[in-house]
Scaffold this active site. Structure first.
Site, PDB file in Angstrom:
ATOM      1  N   GLU A   1      -7.485   5.804   3.962  1.00 31.98           N
ATOM      2  CA  GLU A   1      -7.223   4.427   3.550  1.00 31.98           C
ATOM      3  C   GLU A   1      -5.744   4.134   3.760  1.00 31.98           C
ATOM      4  O   GLU A   1      -5.320   3.782   4.846  1.00 31.98           O
ATOM      5  CB  GLU A   1      -7.724   4.192   2.120  1.00 31.98           C
ATOM      6  CG  GLU A   1      -9.261   4.304   2.091  1.00 31.98           C
ATOM      7  CD  GLU A   1      -9.910   3.889   0.779  1.00 31.98           C
ATOM      8  OE1 GLU A   1      -9.238   3.849  -0.262  1.00 31.98           O
ATOM      9  OE2 GLU A   1     -11.125   3.606   0.802  1.00 31.98           O
TER      10      GLU A   1
HETATM   11  C1  HEC Z   1      -8.786   1.099   3.954  1.00 28.09           C
HETATM   12  C2  HEC Z   1      -9.539   0.194   3.109  1.00 28.09           C
HETATM   13  C3  HEC Z   1      -9.147   0.026   1.676  1.00 28.09           C
HETATM   14  C4  HEC Z   1      -7.901  -0.092   1.109  1.00 28.09           C
HETATM   15  C5  HEC Z   1      -6.560  -0.087   1.798  1.00 28.09           C
HETATM   16  C6  HEC Z   1      -8.109  -0.282  -0.297  1.00 28.09           C
HETATM   17  N1  HEC Z   1      -9.432  -0.279  -0.579  1.00 28.09           N
HETATM   18 FE1  HEC Z   1     -10.261  -0.601  -2.400  1.00 28.09          FE
HETATM   19  N2  HEC Z   1     -12.045   0.011  -1.671  1.00 28.09           N
HETATM   20  C7  HEC Z   1     -12.327   0.302  -0.355  1.00 28.09           C
HETATM   21  C8  HEC Z   1     -13.628   0.897  -0.265  1.00 28.09           C
HETATM   22  C9  HEC Z   1     -14.323   1.361   1.019  1.00 28.09           C
HETATM   23  C10 HEC Z   1     -14.124   0.976  -1.584  1.00 28.09           C
HETATM   24  C11 HEC Z   1     -15.458   1.586  -2.057  1.00 28.09           C
HETATM   25  C12 HEC Z   1     -15.261   3.080  -2.177  1.00 28.09           C
HETATM   26  C13 HEC Z   1     -16.357   3.738  -2.940  1.00 28.09           C
HETATM   27  O1  HEC Z   1     -17.012   3.077  -3.746  1.00 28.09           O
HETATM   28  O2  HEC Z   1     -16.561   4.947  -2.748  1.00 28.09           O
HETATM   29  C14 HEC Z   1     -13.110   0.387  -2.439  1.00 28.09           C
HETATM   30  C15 HEC Z   1     -13.236   0.187  -3.834  1.00 28.09           C
HETATM   31  C16 HEC Z   1     -12.341  -0.539  -4.604  1.00 28.09           C
HETATM   32  C17 HEC Z   1     -12.590  -1.015  -5.947  1.00 28.09           C
HETATM   33  C18 HEC Z   1     -13.881  -0.836  -6.755  1.00 28.09           C
HETATM   34  C19 HEC Z   1     -14.693  -2.097  -6.782  1.00 28.09           C
HETATM   35  C20 HEC Z   1     -16.074  -1.865  -7.356  1.00 28.09           C
HETATM   36  O3  HEC Z   1     -16.783  -2.843  -7.587  1.00 28.09           O
HETATM   37  O4  HEC Z   1     -16.453  -0.697  -7.563  1.00 28.09           O
HETATM   38  C21 HEC Z   1     -11.456  -1.656  -6.355  1.00 28.09           C
HETATM   39  C22 HEC Z   1     -11.225  -2.352  -7.677  1.00 28.09           C
HETATM   40  C23 HEC Z   1     -10.503  -1.564  -5.258  1.00 28.09           C
HETATM   41  N3  HEC Z   1     -11.083  -0.891  -4.220  1.00 28.09           N
HETATM   42  C24 HEC Z   1      -9.181  -2.012  -5.302  1.00 28.09           C
HETATM   43  C25 HEC Z   1      -8.213  -1.607  -4.367  1.00 28.09           C
HETATM   44  C26 HEC Z   1      -6.779  -1.649  -4.585  1.00 28.09           C
HETATM   45  C27 HEC Z   1      -6.106  -2.136  -5.849  1.00 28.09           C
HETATM   46  C28 HEC Z   1      -6.191  -1.173  -3.449  1.00 28.09           C
HETATM   47  C29 HEC Z   1      -4.746  -0.930  -3.154  1.00 28.09           C
HETATM   48  C30 HEC Z   1      -4.024  -0.087  -4.064  1.00 28.09           C
HETATM   49  C31 HEC Z   1      -7.271  -0.864  -2.528  1.00 28.09           C
HETATM   50  N4  HEC Z   1      -8.461  -1.109  -3.132  1.00 28.09           N
HETATM   51  C32 HEC Z   1      -7.072  -0.432  -1.216  1.00 28.09           C
HETATM   52  C33 HEC Z   1     -11.478   0.056   0.721  1.00 28.09           C
HETATM   53  C34 HEC Z   1     -10.097  -0.052   0.593  1.00 28.09           C
END
Ligand code: HEC
Ligand code: HEC
Ligand code: HEC
Ligand code: HEC
Ligand SMILES: [Ca+2]
Ligand SMILES: [Ca+2]
Ligand SMILES: [Ca+2]
Ligand SMILES: [Mg+2]
Lengths: 319, 319
Positions: free
Chosen positions: B112
């Site tokens: 990520e």
């Molecule tokens: C490269 C892509 C990427 C980046 C950059 C990223 N995310 Fe995510 N995010 C995802 C993915 C894919 C998931 C689901 C992962 C899983 O459930 O295993 C996720 C899950 C989440 C969730 C959970 C939502 C739920 O309903 O379960 C939150 C809140 C979130 N991210 C916030 C953030 C925040 C805050 C940042 C930065 C610090 C961030 N993400 C950076 C791809 C990304």
């Protein structure tokens, strides 16, 4: 650019204040703002203009060279879009006449947005919110690259940065600059920087050789104007970059090889003017250059119209 | 989440309106907003939270699986951050207890943002504008991952989307929904969708098996809860996704394999309820689901404090 010029209270100065945006077609600019932020103009659906010209970070990516489609490493440092409407031509070598012509480039560049104009247009055609907005702005719902680039260019006209401390000083506020900043400005004029960095943008209005007095050494392959003209004397002639917001647009030079302003100023002194600044002089000039940071464009993050079942989907990992 | 619940004018309904943001520490949330948009929290200097949870596009990237550091292909569909404060736990398998715990994950995830917490913190420590803001918000200038994730989580609490047409209807406006949308809502309740998609977020409050009545076929390797518990019965148990703003969060399911809402509704009917909807019924449910799009968070694009000569630089192409 033939817009309004603020009448400076110090009319003798070789630099004029940045004027606020003039004669903006607001609806067109709002559409252009959405397109500027829309990664669906790229093959991957991931890269927008704002990815490389991040308006949260001075209109650049602050990388030596950019990251493009498939994590491609770009060939040259991304200039800021701030005040780019003041440039005589676009790109380091000026190969695009204006912002409208420029904006078509990155969409179809395989190492930037990696798309084609045709696919970008059919994506937009598949988004009803855009089709309605194109009709509203241009009087017909047809979407074409001409309208897309015209709208983006209209938005870019709004990306000027008036009201820097130096502009406040130019407009008559004696207290806007510190003694050190003023000393830097005097040095900037007296030592000859002003020969190339003048006008409201302090650059952007001529092509000049990088390494005028002493040669510039770089591993970067860019040739500057010579790449276009084939003329040997044009080698390393680049559009002089604006010094507006230069505190924000690190790293410096077309190859991004100068990490700090002090380094860039030192190189400029030696290579363009044959002059070696003392540490104190460099510090003064750097302090002055930091007074060129103006009001950054402030607007609500645009909300993009959603794709529908009919909209073509991005293709980040396939061919 | 134990905040204010809008008192609905239709108290008998199993779904409650989304409440506006409650008890927000504004300064902390403003700091969190900057961090959310700051690509310097990634190794490359290119990827921010907003890259994958784009607040211009419903808080997702609208990709089947995400693009991460080095153009890595993500393992699972990125859920929306909109209304994520209403979730009982974070991630598809709930492995993070809350938003604060979640926010540390992506920064250090090699696919990520590809960084480490240590490097992210030393980057922020090298940015005076941040150091001052941490002091203002937390009473001491020390920057640590605890404060970073707390600020981001505070910002995420503001990312609720009240005022959808359906919420207007719930709050008493009979004209807010069309007859078709209302018919869809009746079907949604009568056929049993409401068993899993209930509460203000219409999901996010339980883990359920995907493929309850008939098995779900996918090439995606995610195991759901079983990946955490090792229990076979937990295989394919996922946190029920919110249906708020579901028009914007295509493609659907943890593997992103359903491209349209009609497809997702059809699969849900057959696999979760053993029921095959007619095309008309599917259309009605889809129309209803589109009435769940609320007001998108609206705020000025944050302007990030610049790096200085002392700030560590990003490393997009190296090891
Ligand atoms: C490269 C892509 C990427 C980046 C950059 C990223 N995310 Fe995510 N995010 C995802 C993915 C894919 C998931 C689901 C992962 C899983 O459930 O295993 C996720 C899950 C989440 C969730 C959970 C939502 C739920 O309903 O379960 C939150 C809140 C979130 N991210 C916030 C953030 C925040 C805050 C940042 C930065 C610090 C961030 N993400 C950076 C791809 C990304
Ligand atoms: C992948 C990175 C990337 C993307 C995406 C990108 N640019 Fe650029 N942009 C660059 C680079 C690098 C240059 C310099 C290229 C050169 O001069 O040869 C540039 C140059 C420019 C210039 C010229 C500025 C000047 O002073 O000469 C403008 C204006 C511009 N881009 C606007 C845009 C717009 C509008 C978009 C979206 C349609 C866009 N860019 C997308 C990297 C990017
Ligand atoms: C003869 C013309 C000329 C003179 C004189 C000149 N410059 Fe420049 N300046 C340029 C050109 C051309 C570039 C772009 C060089 C490159 O990128 O390879 C540049 C680049 C810069 C940059 C980097 C901007 C950026 O965004 O990358 C700074 C800072 C700068 N000049 C400051 C100065 C100062 C301070 C002086 C006086 C000491 C000065 N210049 C004198 C032509 C000139
Ligand atoms: C037994 C629990 C259960 C029932 C009943 C149920 N769902 Fe779901 N729903 C889920 C789960 C779990 C997922 C996530 C599945 C996955 O991603 O693999 C989901 C996902 C969805 C999605 C995709 C959301 C997204 O963002 O990916 C939609 C749309 C949806 N459900 C609508 C419905 C509708 C309409 C009904 C009734 C016809 C229904 N659901 C019945 C548990 C249920
Ligand atoms: Ca000052
Ligand atoms: Ca630069
Ligand atoms: Ca999705
Ligand atoms: Mg309606």
């Amino acid at each position: 650019y033939a817009g309004f010029q603020a009448e400076a209270s110090r009319p003798g100065e070789p630099i004029q204040p940045i004027a606020p945006p003039q004669e903006i077609n607001l609806a067109k600019s709002e559409l252009g703002k959405k397109l500027y932020f829309d990664p669906r103009l790229s093959k991957s659906g991931f890269i927008s203009c704002n990815s490389c010209h991040n308006l949260s970070m001075g209109g650049t990516d602050n990388l030596k060279t950019s990251i493009g489609h498939g994590w491609a490493q770009g060939p040259i440092n991304a200039p800021t879009v701030l005040n780019s409407s003041l440039n005589i031509a676009q790109f380091w070598d000026g190969r695009a006449a204006d912002l409208k012509e420029q904006a078509g480039g990155p969409i179809a560049n395989p190492s930037e947005m990696g798309f084609t104009h045709e696919l970008a247009i059919s994506t937009l055609e598949g988004i009803p919110g855009y089709v309605r907005e194109f009709e509203l702005v241009f009087g017909s719902p047809a979407v074409d690259i001409d309208k897309v680039t015209e709208a983006i260019a209209e938005f870019e006209k709004t990306l000027v940065t008036p009201n820097s401390p130096f502009d406040q000083w130019l407009l008559g506020d004696d207290d806007a600059l510190s003694a050190k900043e003023l000393a830097g400005y005097e040095l900037f004029k007296l030592s000859g920087c002003i020969a190339c960095h003048n006008g409201p943008a302090m650059g952007g209005n001529s092509f000049q050789k990088m390494g005028l007095v002493a040669p510039y050494e770089t591993e970067n392959a860019a040739e500057g104007l010579a790449g276009l003209t084939g003329i040997d004397a044009d080698r390393f002639k680049f559009k002089v970059p604006t010094l507006r917001n230069v505190e924000l647009t690190y790293p410096y030079f077309h190859d991004g090889e100068a990490e700090t302003l002090a380094e860039a100023v030192d190189v400029m002194g030696r290579l363009q003017l044959g002059r070696t600044f003392s540490p104190e002089e460099t510090e003064q000039i750097v302090a002055y250059l930091k007074s060129l940071t103006g009001d950054q464009p402030s607007f609500a993050l645009p909300i993009l119209p959603p794709s529908t079942d009919q909209t073509p989907r991005p293709n980040p990992f396939g061919n």
